[in-house]
Design a protein around this motif. Structure first.
Motif, PDB file in Angstrom:
ATOM      1  N   ALA A 120      62.308  53.079  81.125  1.00 40.78           N
ATOM      2  CA  ALA A 120      63.470  52.854  82.200  1.00 40.78           C
ATOM      3  C   ALA A 120      63.021  52.348  83.542  1.00 40.78           C
ATOM      4  O   ALA A 120      63.404  51.268  83.923  1.00 40.78           O
ATOM      5  CB  ALA A 120      64.278  54.140  82.574  1.00 40.78           C
ATOM      6  N   ILE A 121      61.884  52.890  84.055  1.00 42.79           N
ATOM      7  CA  ILE A 121      61.261  52.610  85.186  1.00 42.79           C
ATOM      8  C   ILE A 121      60.433  51.080  85.128  1.00 42.79           C
ATOM      9  O   ILE A 121      60.666  50.425  86.115  1.00 42.79           O
ATOM     10  CB  ILE A 121      60.196  53.634  85.618  1.00 42.79           C
ATOM     11  CG1 ILE A 121      59.831  53.317  87.096  1.00 42.79           C
ATOM     12  CG2 ILE A 121      59.001  53.629  84.876  1.00 42.79           C
ATOM     13  CD1 ILE A 121      61.094  53.592  87.992  1.00 42.79           C
ATOM     14  N   LEU A 122      60.162  50.682  84.133  1.00 46.87           N
ATOM     15  CA  LEU A 122      59.434  49.329  84.069  1.00 46.87           C
ATOM     16  C   LEU A 122      60.788  48.410  83.750  1.00 46.87           C
ATOM     17  O   LEU A 122      60.688  47.346  84.624  1.00 46.87           O
ATOM     18  CB  LEU A 122      58.908  49.096  82.434  1.00 46.87           C
ATOM     19  CG  LEU A 122      57.404  49.839  82.608  1.00 46.87           C
ATOM     20  CD1 LEU A 122      56.870  49.820  81.089  1.00 46.87           C
ATOM     21  CD2 LEU A 122      56.533  49.394  83.681  1.00 46.87           C
ATOM     22  N   GLU A 123      61.755  48.479  83.408  1.00 47.70           N
ATOM     23  CA  GLU A 123      63.095  47.661  83.645  1.00 47.70           C
ATOM     24  C   GLU A 123      63.703  47.663  85.235  1.00 47.70           C
ATOM     25  O   GLU A 123      63.768  46.627  85.535  1.00 47.70           O
ATOM     26  CB  GLU A 123      64.128  48.293  82.770  1.00 47.70           C
ATOM     27  CG  GLU A 123      63.961  48.079  81.372  1.00 47.70           C
ATOM     28  CD  GLU A 123      63.630  46.354  80.810  1.00 47.70           C
ATOM     29  OE1 GLU A 123      64.365  45.885  81.596  1.00 47.70           O
ATOM     30  OE2 GLU A 123      63.038  46.477  80.202  1.00 47.70           O
ATOM     31  N   ARG A 124      63.067  48.619  85.857  1.00 44.37           N
ATOM     32  CA  ARG A 124      63.624  48.762  87.338  1.00 44.37           C
ATOM     33  C   ARG A 124      62.808  48.011  88.023  1.00 44.37           C
ATOM     34  O   ARG A 124      63.202  47.322  89.333  1.00 44.37           O
ATOM     35  CB  ARG A 124      63.724  50.211  87.593  1.00 44.37           C
ATOM     36  CG  ARG A 124      65.014  50.961  87.282  1.00 44.37           C
ATOM     37  CD  ARG A 124      64.845  52.409  87.610  1.00 44.37           C
ATOM     38  NE  ARG A 124      65.029  52.567  89.010  1.00 44.37           N
ATOM     39  CZ  ARG A 124      64.657  53.897  89.454  1.00 44.37           C
ATOM     40  NH1 ARG A 124      64.354  55.089  88.871  1.00 44.37           N
ATOM     41  NH2 ARG A 124      64.954  53.859  90.856  1.00 44.37           N
ATOM     42  N   VAL A 125      61.446  47.973  87.661  1.00 38.64           N
ATOM     43  CA  VAL A 125      60.638  47.150  88.486  1.00 38.64           C
ATOM     44  C   VAL A 125      60.425  45.608  87.824  1.00 38.64           C
ATOM     45  O   VAL A 125      59.518  44.971  87.931  1.00 38.64           O
ATOM     46  CB  VAL A 125      59.192  47.657  88.695  1.00 38.64           C
ATOM     47  CG1 VAL A 125      59.543  48.806  89.578  1.00 38.64           C
ATOM     48  CG2 VAL A 125      58.534  48.008  87.604  1.00 38.64           C
ATOM     49  N   SER A 126      61.221  45.302  86.754  1.00 40.96           N
ATOM     50  CA  SER A 126      61.247  43.988  86.038  1.00 40.96           C
ATOM     51  C   SER A 126      60.003  43.539  85.466  1.00 40.96           C
ATOM     52  O   SER A 126      59.576  42.546  85.270  1.00 40.96           O
ATOM     53  CB  SER A 126      61.629  42.797  87.220  1.00 40.96           C
ATOM     54  OG  SER A 126      62.712  43.069  87.922  1.00 40.96           O
ATOM     55  N   LEU A 127      59.608  44.746  84.559  1.00 41.88           N
ATOM     56  CA  LEU A 127      58.393  44.615  84.054  1.00 41.88           C
ATOM     57  C   LEU A 127      58.346  45.082  82.481  1.00 41.88           C
ATOM     58  O   LEU A 127      57.455  45.342  81.821  1.00 41.88           O
ATOM     59  CB  LEU A 127      57.081  45.302  84.754  1.00 41.88           C
ATOM     60  CG  LEU A 127      56.443  44.620  85.862  1.00 41.88           C
ATOM     61  CD1 LEU A 127      55.370  45.707  86.243  1.00 41.88           C
ATOM     62  CD2 LEU A 127      55.937  43.262  85.529  1.00 41.88           C
TER      63      LEU A 127
END
Length: 220
Positions: A120-127
């Motif tokens: 989830a957090i990687l999606e939030r930072v576009s990674l």
């Protein structure tokens, strides 16, 4: 949440890095630390995270006086902190996913929850598409975003960020800053050291300007 009283930091043979700093930051407050290079911004963050000790003065974090915490207690203190360093401090032989997951592993999070939260957090930072890559394969801006994801994934009570947008383009800068302000809105205390005046103008948050190790201005 963070209280600094009569704080001094003097490195041997140098002028004071911090000189009689008094500062109180409340729970959920977002504060910009600004000032020219060498003003004391990075030193202040290192003292708050107990990476260094003050020459004199008091630092109280979450009600705990850091002078009364021994070295064994520092890791426990840092479990409630997320930190974004200027030099990223990523593990080059661990994947992006593993670098971010490390924070949760230290906290004892169950494996199924680790995957869910890291994804989830990687999606939030576009990674999200870079989860299996290694830091040396990433650009400087991508490494910066991994470091930010690692700092945010544990939902820390305090987030310290030293020039967190220094290697990002304008659009990603806005996305990352929006993430940090959203954390503050959810109750995380956020301190961001920056010399980027466009951020100060855009976000209109409390701004503490350091000059030669002193608080020259504290603007709501």
């Amino acid at each position: 949440m963070i209280e600094l009283y009569r704080l001094h930091k003097l490195y041997k043979g140098e002028v004071p890095a911090l000189d009689d700093v008094n500062l109180v930051v409340g729970k959920g407050e977002f504060v910009f630390l600004t000032g020219s290079s060498g003003a004391g911004k990075s030193t202040l963050l290192r003292l708050i995270m107990a990476a260094e000790e003050p020459t004199r003065g008091q630092i109280i974090v979450g009600g705990r006086n850091l002078a009364r915490i021994d070295h064994k207690g520092i890791p426990f203190l840092r479990r409630n902190m997320g930190v974004v360093f200027q030099d990223f401090k990523l593990l080059p032989t661990r994947t992006v996913f593993d670098n971010v997951a490390l924070t949760l592993e230290v906290l004892g999070t169950q494996a199924k929850d680790v995957k869910k939260r890291v994804d989830a957090i990687l999606e939030r930072v576009s990674l999200g598409h870079k989860a299996g890559a290694f830091p040396p394969q990433l650009s400087g801006g991508e490494q910066q975003r991994v470091a930010i994801a690692r700092a945010l994934v544990g939902d820390p009570a305090i987030l310290l960020a030293d020039e967190p947008t220094g290697n990002l383009d304008p659009q990603l800068t806005i996305e990352v800053m929006d993430l940090l302000t959203a954390c503050s809105a959810r109750g995380t205390t956020v301190l961001v050291a920056t010399h980027d005046h466009t951020l100060l103008e855009r976000y209109k948050k409390r701004t503490v300007r350091l000059e030669a190790g002193k608080v020259a201005e504290d603007r709501p």
